[in-house]
Design a protein around this motif. Structure first.
Motif, PDB file in Angstrom:
ATOM      1  N   VAL A  13       0.821  -1.214   0.000  1.00  0.00           N
ATOM      2  CA  VAL A  13       0.000   0.000   0.000  1.00  0.00           C
ATOM      3  C   VAL A  13       0.857   1.267   0.000  1.00  0.00           C
ATOM      4  CG1 VAL A  13      -2.025  -1.066   1.030  1.00  0.00           C
ATOM      5  CG2 VAL A  13      -0.245  -0.113   2.516  1.00  0.00           C
ATOM      6  N   CYS A  14       2.151   1.102  -0.222  1.00  0.00           N
ATOM      7  CA  CYS A  14       3.086   2.242  -0.278  1.00  0.00           C
ATOM      8  C   CYS A  14       3.357   2.609  -1.735  1.00  0.00           C
ATOM      9  CB  CYS A  14       4.388   1.863   0.422  1.00  0.00           C
ATOM     10  SG  CYS A  14       5.753   3.012   0.122  1.00  0.00           S
ATOM     11  N   PRO A  15       2.880   3.771  -2.200  1.00  0.00           N
ATOM     12  CA  PRO A  15       3.100   4.134  -3.600  1.00  0.00           C
ATOM     13  C   PRO A  15       4.572   4.331  -3.942  1.00  0.00           C
ATOM     14  CG  PRO A  15       2.220   5.997  -2.383  1.00  0.00           C
ATOM     15  CD  PRO A  15       2.121   4.806  -1.470  1.00  0.00           C
ATOM     16  N   TRP A  16       5.343   4.800  -2.974  1.00  0.00           N
ATOM     17  CA  TRP A  16       6.777   4.997  -3.220  1.00  0.00           C
ATOM     18  C   TRP A  16       7.487   3.659  -3.422  1.00  0.00           C
ATOM     19  CZ3 TRP A  16       7.944   9.578  -4.753  1.00  0.00           C
ATOM     20  CH2 TRP A  16       7.219  10.676  -4.285  1.00  0.00           C
ATOM     21  N   CYS A  17       6.987   2.608  -2.771  1.00  0.00           N
ATOM     22  CA  CYS A  17       7.553   1.278  -2.981  1.00  0.00           C
ATOM     23  C   CYS A  17       7.297   0.812  -4.411  1.00  0.00           C
ATOM     24  CB  CYS A  17       6.943   0.287  -1.991  1.00  0.00           C
ATOM     25  SG  CYS A  17       7.407   0.570  -0.266  1.00  0.00           S
ATOM     26  N   PHE A  18       6.099   1.076  -4.911  1.00  0.00           N
ATOM     27  CA  PHE A  18       5.748   0.710  -6.277  1.00  0.00           C
ATOM     28  C   PHE A  18       6.624   1.476  -7.269  1.00  0.00           C
ATOM     29  CE2 PHE A  18       1.751   0.096  -9.195  1.00  0.00           C
ATOM     30  CZ  PHE A  18       2.479  -0.774  -9.987  1.00  0.00           C
ATOM     31  N   ILE A  19       6.770   2.770  -7.052  1.00  0.00           N
ATOM     32  CA  ILE A  19       7.612   3.588  -7.925  1.00  0.00           C
ATOM     33  C   ILE A  19       9.064   3.129  -7.839  1.00  0.00           C
ATOM     34  CG2 ILE A  19       8.561   5.909  -8.279  1.00  0.00           C
ATOM     35  CD1 ILE A  19       5.819   7.006  -7.396  1.00  0.00           C
ATOM     36  N   GLY A  89       5.380   4.288 -16.184  1.00  0.00           N
ATOM     37  CA  GLY A  89       4.318   3.427 -16.670  1.00  0.00           C
ATOM     38  C   GLY A  89       3.309   2.967 -15.634  1.00  0.00           C
ATOM     39  N   ILE A  90       3.288   3.614 -14.470  1.00  0.00           N
ATOM     40  CA  ILE A  90       2.300   3.266 -13.442  1.00  0.00           C
ATOM     41  C   ILE A  90       1.122   4.227 -13.545  1.00  0.00           C
ATOM     42  CG2 ILE A  90       1.834   3.039 -10.977  1.00  0.00           C
ATOM     43  CD1 ILE A  90       4.851   2.624 -10.569  1.00  0.00           C
ATOM     44  N   ASP A  91      -0.078   3.686 -13.566  1.00  0.00           N
ATOM     45  CA  ASP A  91      -1.287   4.508 -13.666  1.00  0.00           C
ATOM     46  C   ASP A  91      -2.014   4.500 -12.319  1.00  0.00           C
ATOM     47  OD1 ASP A  91      -3.427   5.993 -14.566  1.00  0.00           O
ATOM     48  OD2 ASP A  91      -4.430   4.296 -15.517  1.00  0.00           O
ATOM     49  N   GLN A 119       7.956 -14.576  -5.703  1.00  0.00           N
ATOM     50  CA  GLN A 119       7.725 -13.345  -4.955  1.00  0.00           C
ATOM     51  C   GLN A 119       7.520 -12.125  -5.852  1.00  0.00           C
ATOM     52  OE1 GLN A 119      11.056 -13.187  -2.053  1.00  0.00           O
ATOM     53  NE2 GLN A 119       9.440 -12.967  -0.527  1.00  0.00           N
ATOM     54  N   THR A 120       8.409 -11.918  -6.790  1.00  0.00           N
ATOM     55  CA  THR A 120       8.337 -10.696  -7.607  1.00  0.00           C
ATOM     56  C   THR A 120       7.062 -10.633  -8.445  1.00  0.00           C
ATOM     57  OG1 THR A 120      10.738 -10.370  -7.636  1.00  0.00           O
ATOM     58  CG2 THR A 120       9.466  -9.346  -9.405  1.00  0.00           C
ATOM     59  N   PRO A 121       6.666 -11.684  -9.158  1.00  0.00           N
ATOM     60  CA  PRO A 121       5.391 -11.616  -9.889  1.00  0.00           C
ATOM     61  C   PRO A 121       4.211 -11.346  -8.964  1.00  0.00           C
ATOM     62  CG  PRO A 121       6.687 -13.466 -10.671  1.00  0.00           C
ATOM     63  CD  PRO A 121       7.381 -12.941  -9.451  1.00  0.00           C
ATOM     64  N   LEU A 122       4.222 -11.950  -7.780  1.00  0.00           N
ATOM     65  CA  LEU A 122       3.125 -11.748  -6.841  1.00  0.00           C
ATOM     66  C   LEU A 122       3.131 -10.320  -6.303  1.00  0.00           C
ATOM     67  CD1 LEU A 122       0.748 -12.788  -5.215  1.00  0.00           C
ATOM     68  CD2 LEU A 122       2.365 -13.684  -3.517  1.00  0.00           C
ATOM     69  N   GLN A 123       4.308  -9.810  -5.961  1.00  0.00           N
ATOM     70  CA  GLN A 123       4.384  -8.442  -5.451  1.00  0.00           C
ATOM     71  C   GLN A 123       3.899  -7.435  -6.487  1.00  0.00           C
ATOM     72  OE1 GLN A 123       5.834  -6.812  -2.173  1.00  0.00           O
ATOM     73  NE2 GLN A 123       4.177  -5.797  -3.256  1.00  0.00           N
ATOM     74  N   LYS A 124       4.300  -7.612  -7.727  1.00  0.00           N
ATOM     75  CA  LYS A 124       3.850  -6.716  -8.785  1.00  0.00           C
ATOM     76  C   LYS A 124       2.336  -6.793  -8.965  1.00  0.00           C
ATOM     77  CE  LYS A 124       6.308  -6.757 -12.593  1.00  0.00           C
ATOM     78  NZ  LYS A 124       7.094  -7.281 -13.743  1.00  0.00           N
ATOM     79  N   ALA A 125       1.804  -7.996  -8.891  1.00  0.00           N
ATOM     80  CA  ALA A 125       0.358  -8.168  -9.034  1.00  0.00           C
ATOM     81  C   ALA A 125      -0.399  -7.506  -7.885  1.00  0.00           C
ATOM     82  CB  ALA A 125       0.015  -9.654  -9.099  1.00  0.00           C
ATOM     83  N   LEU A 126       0.159  -7.558  -6.690  1.00  0.00           N
ATOM     84  CA  LEU A 126      -0.467  -6.919  -5.528  1.00  0.00           C
ATOM     85  C   LEU A 126      -0.453  -5.397  -5.675  1.00  0.00           C
ATOM     86  CD1 LEU A 126       1.060  -9.177  -2.734  1.00  0.00           C
ATOM     87  CD2 LEU A 126      -1.360  -9.062  -3.372  1.00  0.00           C
ATOM     88  N   PHE A 127       0.670  -4.847  -6.118  1.00  0.00           N
ATOM     89  CA  PHE A 127       0.749  -3.403  -6.375  1.00  0.00           C
ATOM     90  C   PHE A 127      -0.341  -2.978  -7.362  1.00  0.00           C
ATOM     91  CE2 PHE A 127       5.559  -3.172  -5.387  1.00  0.00           C
ATOM     92  CZ  PHE A 127       5.343  -2.541  -4.174  1.00  0.00           C
ATOM     93  N   ALA A 129      -3.103  -4.552  -8.255  1.00  0.00           N
ATOM     94  CA  ALA A 129      -4.450  -4.791  -7.745  1.00  0.00           C
ATOM     95  C   ALA A 129      -4.898  -3.657  -6.832  1.00  0.00           C
ATOM     96  CB  ALA A 129      -4.499  -6.125  -7.002  1.00  0.00           C
ATOM     97  N   TYR A 130      -3.976  -3.147  -6.032  1.00  0.00           N
ATOM     98  CA  TYR A 130      -4.341  -2.085  -5.099  1.00  0.00           C
ATOM     99  C   TYR A 130      -4.391  -0.720  -5.765  1.00  0.00           C
ATOM    100  CZ  TYR A 130      -4.308   1.073  -1.125  1.00  0.00           C
ATOM    101  OH  TYR A 130      -4.617   2.091  -0.251  1.00  0.00           O
ATOM    102  N   PHE A 131      -3.316  -0.337  -6.413  1.00  0.00           N
ATOM    103  CA  PHE A 131      -3.199   1.033  -6.906  1.00  0.00           C
ATOM    104  C   PHE A 131      -3.914   1.300  -8.228  1.00  0.00           C
ATOM    105  CE2 PHE A 131       0.507   1.151  -3.987  1.00  0.00           C
ATOM    106  CZ  PHE A 131       0.133   2.272  -3.258  1.00  0.00           C
ATOM    107  N   GLN A 132      -4.142   0.283  -9.028  1.00  0.00           N
ATOM    108  CA  GLN A 132      -4.783   0.507 -10.326  1.00  0.00           C
ATOM    109  C   GLN A 132      -6.173  -0.114 -10.418  1.00  0.00           C
ATOM    110  OE1 GLN A 132      -0.626   0.850 -12.945  1.00  0.00           O
ATOM    111  NE2 GLN A 132      -2.304  -0.380 -13.702  1.00  0.00           N
ATOM    112  N   GLU A 133      -6.423  -1.154  -9.632  1.00  0.00           N
ATOM    113  CA  GLU A 133      -7.709  -1.840  -9.741  1.00  0.00           C
ATOM    114  C   GLU A 133      -8.601  -1.621  -8.522  1.00  0.00           C
ATOM    115  OE1 GLU A 133      -6.767  -5.904 -10.534  1.00  0.00           O
ATOM    116  OE2 GLU A 133      -5.421  -5.400 -12.193  1.00  0.00           O
TER     117      GLU A 133
END
Length: 220
Positions: A13-19, A89-91, A119-127, A129-133
Motif C-alpha cells: 500500500v506504499c506508492p513509493w515502494c511501487f515507484i 508506466g504506473i497509472d 515473490q516478484t510476480p506476486l508483489q507486482k500483481a499486488l501493487f 491490484a491495489y493502486f490501479q484496480e
C-alpha cells in the motif's frame, strides 16, 4: 553473466515502494542486456499500518490524520506521486473512496512465495491490484485470486493465510529489520551491504548498480 542480490523491504500500500521497484526494474532490464546481469530479488515485509482493522480506512482521511496534512497538501502529494508514476508506466488511481488496508495476509503469501521463486510476480500483481484496480487487499478471496493468477495453488495459499505461524513469521521478520535500523520503506539492500532508502532516481540506481557490477566476479 553476473549475479546480483537485492533485498527489498516494502509494503504493497506504499506508492513509493511501487515507484521505487518499477524504477529498479527498468534499470535491471538495461543492465541485463548491457552486462548480462542475473538479478536475484528477495522481498521482505514492512507493514506501514499493522493495527488497521478489517476493512481498512478511507485513504484520504487516514493520510490527513496520520501525517497532519491538509486536504490540499494531500491532494498535491498524490498528484506528484501520480506524475512520477506516469514516468515509469504506473497509472495510479487515487479516488475519493479509496481505502488503505492491513497487509499482514499479503505479506504472509509473499514470504511463502519465496519457496517457489514467485515473490516478484506476486508483489507486482499486488501493487497493480491495489493502486490501479482498487481491490480490497485484506480480503482472503481477493488475495487468493491474485495469487492463483500468478500460478500459485489456491489450497496451499489458503493454508498460508490461515496458519498463525506465517503471521508470526512476518512479525518476527519485521522486528529483525527494525532492530537492524530500517525505519521506512522502500529500502533496498544491494549485495547485503549497500543500503538505498526511498524511491531512488533511475540515474542514481543505474550508476550505483553499474559501478558495483564491475567489482563482482562473473559466473562460469
Amino acid at each position: 553473466m553476473k549475479k546480483l542480490r537485492i533485498d527489498i523491504l516494502s509494503d504493497l500500500v506504499c506508492p513509493w515502494c511501487f515507484i521505487g521497484y518499477t524504477r529498479l526494474e527498468k534499470v535491471l532490464g538495461q543492465l541485463s542486456v548491457d552486462k548480462q546481469l542475473q538479478p536475484e530479488i528477495h522481498w521482505h515485509p514492512f507493514e506501514l499500518n499493522p493495527t488497521l482493522p478489517a476493512g481498512g480506512e478511507v485513504l484520504n482521511q487516514y493520510l490527513q490524520t496520520k501525517y497532519q496534512m491538509t486536504a490540499k497538501q494531500r491532494q498535491l502529494n498524490q498528484q506528484k506521486i501520480t506524475a512520477l508514476g506516469n514516468e515509469v508506466g504506473i497509472d495510479f488511481q487515487f479516488t475519493a473512496d479509496m481505502r488503505i488496508y492491513n497487509t499482514r495476509k499479503a505479506h504472509q503469501l509473499l514470504m511463502w512465495a519465496a519457496r517457489s521463486q514467485q515473490q516478484t510476480p506476486l508483489q507486482k500483481a499486488l501493487f497493480l491490484a491495489y493502486f490501479q484496480e482498487g481491490k480490497v487487499m485484506d480480503d482472503t478471496d481477493t488475495l487468493l485470486d491474485i495469487a492463483v493468477a500468478q500460478g500459485l495453488d489456491r489450497r496451499d495459499c489458503r493454508q498460508v493465510l490461515t496458519d498463525p505461524g506465517w503471521s508470526s513469521a512476518v512479525v518476527q521478520t519485521e522486528k529483525q529489520w527494525l532492530e537492524a535500523g530500517i525505519q521506512a520503506v522502500p529500502a533496498m539492500i544491494i549485495e547485503q551491504h549497500i543500503l538505498l532508502c526511498g524511491a531512488r532516481p533511475v540515474t542514481e540506481l543505474h550508476d550505483t548498480l553499474d559501478g558495483l557490477l564491475d567489482t563482482l566476479p562473473s559466473l562460469h
